[in-house]
Design a protein around this motif. Structure first.
Motif, PDB file in Angstrom:
ATOM      1  N   GLU A  85      20.014  38.944  14.637  1.00 36.70           N
ATOM      2  CA  GLU A  85      19.624  40.323  14.349  1.00 36.70           C
ATOM      3  C   GLU A  85      19.440  40.454  12.841  1.00 36.70           C
ATOM      4  O   GLU A  85      20.315  40.077  12.069  1.00 36.70           O
ATOM      5  N   GLY A  86      18.287  40.973  12.437  1.00 30.00           N
ATOM      6  CA  GLY A  86      18.007  41.150  11.014  1.00 30.00           C
ATOM      7  C   GLY A  86      17.242  39.966  10.437  1.00 30.00           C
ATOM      8  O   GLY A  86      16.868  39.026  11.151  1.00 30.00           O
ATOM      9  N   ILE A  87      17.021  40.022   9.132  1.00 29.69           N
ATOM     10  CA  ILE A  87      16.315  38.958   8.416  1.00 29.69           C
ATOM     11  C   ILE A  87      17.277  38.402   7.371  1.00 29.69           C
ATOM     12  O   ILE A  87      17.534  39.053   6.344  1.00 29.69           O
ATOM     13  N   PRO A 126      16.580  39.737  29.673  1.00 29.19           N
ATOM     14  CA  PRO A 126      16.091  39.644  28.290  1.00 29.19           C
ATOM     15  C   PRO A 126      17.160  40.054  27.280  1.00 29.19           C
ATOM     16  O   PRO A 126      18.093  40.783  27.610  1.00 29.19           O
ATOM     17  N   VAL A 127      16.992  39.579  26.067  1.00 29.57           N
ATOM     18  CA  VAL A 127      17.870  39.971  24.962  1.00 29.57           C
ATOM     19  C   VAL A 127      17.644  41.456  24.692  1.00 29.57           C
ATOM     20  O   VAL A 127      16.514  41.933  24.727  1.00 29.57           O
ATOM     21  N   ARG A 128      18.726  42.181  24.431  1.00 29.51           N
ATOM     22  CA  ARG A 128      18.591  43.608  24.084  1.00 29.51           C
ATOM     23  C   ARG A 128      18.243  43.731  22.613  1.00 29.51           C
ATOM     24  O   ARG A 128      18.927  43.194  21.752  1.00 29.51           O
ATOM     25  N   PHE A 129      17.151  44.399  22.346  1.00 29.02           N
ATOM     26  CA  PHE A 129      16.707  44.579  20.972  1.00 29.02           C
ATOM     27  C   PHE A 129      16.973  46.000  20.518  1.00 29.02           C
ATOM     28  O   PHE A 129      16.985  46.920  21.325  1.00 29.02           O
ATOM     29  N   ARG A 130      17.155  46.151  19.215  1.00 24.98           N
ATOM     30  CA  ARG A 130      17.238  47.490  18.640  1.00 24.98           C
ATOM     31  C   ARG A 130      15.877  47.782  18.047  1.00 24.98           C
ATOM     32  O   ARG A 130      15.327  46.970  17.293  1.00 24.98           O
ATOM     33  N   LYS A 131      15.356  48.924  18.383  1.00 19.26           N
ATOM     34  CA  LYS A 131      13.985  49.293  18.042  1.00 19.26           C
ATOM     35  C   LYS A 131      13.648  49.109  16.557  1.00 19.26           C
ATOM     36  O   LYS A 131      12.564  48.657  16.209  1.00 19.26           O
ATOM     37  N   PRO A 134      14.599  44.230  12.969  1.00 17.63           N
ATOM     38  CA  PRO A 134      13.850  43.012  13.306  1.00 17.63           C
ATOM     39  C   PRO A 134      14.798  41.857  13.656  1.00 17.63           C
ATOM     40  O   PRO A 134      16.006  41.932  13.402  1.00 17.63           O
ATOM     41  N   THR A 135      14.254  40.809  14.234  1.00 20.29           N
ATOM     42  CA  THR A 135      15.036  39.612  14.506  1.00 20.29           C
ATOM     43  C   THR A 135      14.373  38.423  13.821  1.00 20.29           C
ATOM     44  O   THR A 135      13.197  38.459  13.472  1.00 20.29           O
ATOM     45  N   THR A 136      15.163  37.373  13.629  1.00 13.38           N
ATOM     46  CA  THR A 136      14.704  36.155  12.969  1.00 13.38           C
ATOM     47  C   THR A 136      15.213  34.959  13.756  1.00 13.38           C
ATOM     48  O   THR A 136      16.327  34.987  14.286  1.00 13.38           O
ATOM     49  N   TRP A 137      14.394  33.897  13.806  1.00  7.58           N
ATOM     50  CA  TRP A 137      14.823  32.641  14.421  1.00  7.58           C
ATOM     51  C   TRP A 137      15.214  31.665  13.322  1.00  7.58           C
ATOM     52  O   TRP A 137      14.529  31.532  12.306  1.00  7.58           O
ATOM     53  N   LEU A 138      16.345  30.999  13.531  1.00  9.27           N
ATOM     54  CA  LEU A 138      16.832  29.959  12.629  1.00  9.27           C
ATOM     55  C   LEU A 138      16.915  28.641  13.378  1.00  9.27           C
ATOM     56  O   LEU A 138      17.169  28.628  14.590  1.00  9.27           O
ATOM     57  N   SER A 139      16.745  27.552  12.658  1.00  6.76           N
ATOM     58  CA  SER A 139      17.097  26.235  13.177  1.00  6.76           C
ATOM     59  C   SER A 139      18.392  25.865  12.463  1.00  6.76           C
ATOM     60  O   SER A 139      18.434  25.870  11.231  1.00  6.76           O
ATOM     61  N   MET A 153      29.490  31.701  12.935  1.00  3.16           N
ATOM     62  CA  MET A 153      28.945  31.490  11.590  1.00  3.16           C
ATOM     63  C   MET A 153      27.914  32.558  11.241  1.00  3.16           C
ATOM     64  O   MET A 153      27.963  33.131  10.154  1.00  3.16           O
ATOM     65  N   THR A 154      26.977  32.832  12.162  1.00  2.00           N
ATOM     66  CA  THR A 154      25.944  33.827  11.842  1.00  2.00           C
ATOM     67  C   THR A 154      26.554  35.227  11.719  1.00  2.00           C
ATOM     68  O   THR A 154      26.151  35.993  10.859  1.00  2.00           O
ATOM     69  N   ALA A 155      27.536  35.535  12.554  1.00  2.00           N
ATOM     70  CA  ALA A 155      28.205  36.843  12.459  1.00  2.00           C
ATOM     71  C   ALA A 155      28.942  36.960  11.123  1.00  2.00           C
ATOM     72  O   ALA A 155      28.933  38.016  10.488  1.00  2.00           O
ATOM     73  N   HIS A 156      29.556  35.866  10.693  1.00  2.00           N
ATOM     74  CA  HIS A 156      30.318  35.867   9.443  1.00  2.00           C
ATOM     75  C   HIS A 156      29.447  36.226   8.246  1.00  2.00           C
ATOM     76  O   HIS A 156      29.917  36.883   7.305  1.00  2.00           O
ATOM     77  N   VAL A 157      28.191  35.811   8.270  1.00  3.76           N
ATOM     78  CA  VAL A 157      27.303  36.115   7.138  1.00  3.76           C
ATOM     79  C   VAL A 157      26.491  37.388   7.380  1.00  3.76           C
ATOM     80  O   VAL A 157      25.577  37.711   6.621  1.00  3.76           O
ATOM     81  N   GLY A 158      26.814  38.127   8.454  1.00  6.49           N
ATOM     82  CA  GLY A 158      26.220  39.443   8.665  1.00  6.49           C
ATOM     83  C   GLY A 158      24.983  39.491   9.549  1.00  6.49           C
ATOM     84  O   GLY A 158      24.295  40.512   9.589  1.00  6.49           O
ATOM     85  N   TYR A 159      24.707  38.402  10.274  1.00 11.35           N
ATOM     86  CA  TYR A 159      23.517  38.362  11.133  1.00 11.35           C
ATOM     87  C   TYR A 159      23.919  37.852  12.519  1.00 11.35           C
ATOM     88  O   TYR A 159      23.836  36.654  12.806  1.00 11.35           O
ATOM     89  N   PRO A 160      24.354  38.762  13.402  1.00 14.95           N
ATOM     90  CA  PRO A 160      24.849  38.342  14.711  1.00 14.95           C
ATOM     91  C   PRO A 160      23.782  37.631  15.543  1.00 14.95           C
ATOM     92  O   PRO A 160      22.605  37.973  15.498  1.00 14.95           O
ATOM     93  N   THR A 161      24.237  36.636  16.298  1.00 17.63           N
ATOM     94  CA  THR A 161      23.354  35.883  17.186  1.00 17.63           C
ATOM     95  C   THR A 161      23.020  36.712  18.419  1.00 17.63           C
ATOM     96  O   THR A 161      23.907  37.254  19.078  1.00 17.63           O
ATOM     97  N   LEU A 162      21.731  36.794  18.727  1.00 17.16           N
ATOM     98  CA  LEU A 162      21.260  37.463  19.942  1.00 17.16           C
ATOM     99  C   LEU A 162      20.964  36.453  21.046  1.00 17.16           C
ATOM    100  O   LEU A 162      21.172  36.729  22.224  1.00 17.16           O
ATOM    101  N   ARG A 163      20.452  35.297  20.659  1.00 17.77           N
ATOM    102  CA  ARG A 163      20.095  34.261  21.631  1.00 17.77           C
ATOM    103  C   ARG A 163      20.342  32.901  20.982  1.00 17.77           C
ATOM    104  O   ARG A 163      20.022  32.697  19.816  1.00 17.77           O
ATOM    105  N   LEU A 164      20.909  31.993  21.777  1.00 22.40           N
ATOM    106  CA  LEU A 164      21.246  30.669  21.268  1.00 22.40           C
ATOM    107  C   LEU A 164      20.735  29.616  22.239  1.00 22.40           C
ATOM    108  O   LEU A 164      21.119  29.603  23.406  1.00 22.40           O
TER     109      LEU A 164
END
Length: 186
Positions: A85-87, A126-131, A134-139, A153-164
Motif C-alpha cells: 500500500e502506497g509508494i 481480490p485484494v481490497r484497495f483503498r480508492k 496507490p499501490t506499488t509492486w516490489l521484488s 518488514m514492509t509494515a515496519h517501514v510504513g508500507y503494508p503488504t497487500l499481496r505476496l
C-alpha cells in the motif's frame, strides 16, 4: 553380509500455491490444503508459505534437499513479488535493503527494487484497495525465513503488504506453472 538398500529416486514438485490454501496435507477444520491439488505420496513441503501468500512451494521426498532449502545456515535465497500500500520512498527501500529491526531481531539485508506489476493471475478474493491510496509492486529477495518476515518488514517501514507472491526458491521459479498447478522434476 552386505546390507542392501533400496534405491529411491528424489521427487521434486514445484507447486504454484493459490491464496487461502494451507501448506499441509491435512486440516481438522476442513480448509483447503495441498491434498486438494497434489496426489503424490510421501512428499513434504520444504518450508512454508502462509495461507494468505501465493506462489512457489517446493515439495520433495528428499530429506537432505528439504533440510538444505529450509535450514537458516544454508541461506537459500527466495524472491517475492510484493504489492504494498502506497509508494515506498528511498528511505523505506534503503531500510529494507539494509535490514530492519523486528521483534525477533534484525533482518539480514534484502535485495529490494520497485518493479512493474508482474503478470500474475487474478487473486480470489481480490485484494481490497483503498480508492485514494496507490499501490506499488516490489521484488524482494531474502535468504532467511523468519515468520511472516516480508510482511513484517514492509509494515515496519510504513508500507503494508497487500499481496505476496513467492516467485523463486533457489534456482526454481513459478515460470510456466499456472496457479493451482504443479510440475514434477525427477
Amino acid at each position: 553380509m552386505k546390507k542392501q538398500t533400496k534405491s529411491t529416486s528424489s521427487t521434486i514438485v514445484l507447486f504454484n500455491k493459490p491464496f487461502n490454501v494451507l501448506t499441509q496435507f491435512t486440516d481438522a477444520d476442513n480448509r483447503q490444503t495441498l491434498k486438494d491439488f497434489i496426489d503424490i505420496p510421501n512428499i513434504y513441503a520444504a518450508g512454508r508459505l502462509d495461507r494468505d501468500s501465493e506462489g512457489l512451494l517446493v515439495l520433495t521426498n528428499d530429506g537432505k534437499l528439504q533440510h538444505k532449502l529450509t535450514h537458516p545456515k544454508a541461506k537459500t535465497s527466495k524472491t517475492y513479488w510484493v504489492q504494498v500500500e502506497g509508494i515506498p520512498d528511498d528511505r523505506a527501500i534503503k531500510a529494507l535493503q539494509g535490514g530492519v529491526e523486528l521483534k525477533d531481531g534484525l533482518t539480514q539485508p534484502a535485495k529490494v527494487k520497485i518493479i512493474d506489476e508482474p503478470a500474475v493471475w487474478p487473486r480470489n478474493p481480490p485484494v481490497r484497495f483503498r480508492k485514494h491510496i496507490p499501490t506499488t509492486w516490489l521484488s524482494m529477495t531474502i535468504s532467511e525465513g523468519k515468520n511472516r518476515q516480508v510482511r513484517r518488514m514492509t509494515a515496519h517501514v510504513g508500507y503494508p503488504t497487500l499481496r505476496l507472491v513467492r516467485y523463486r526458491v533457489g534456482n526454481w521459479t513459478i515460470d510456466g506453472i499456472k496457479n493451482g498447478e504443479y510440475v514434477t522434476l525427477s
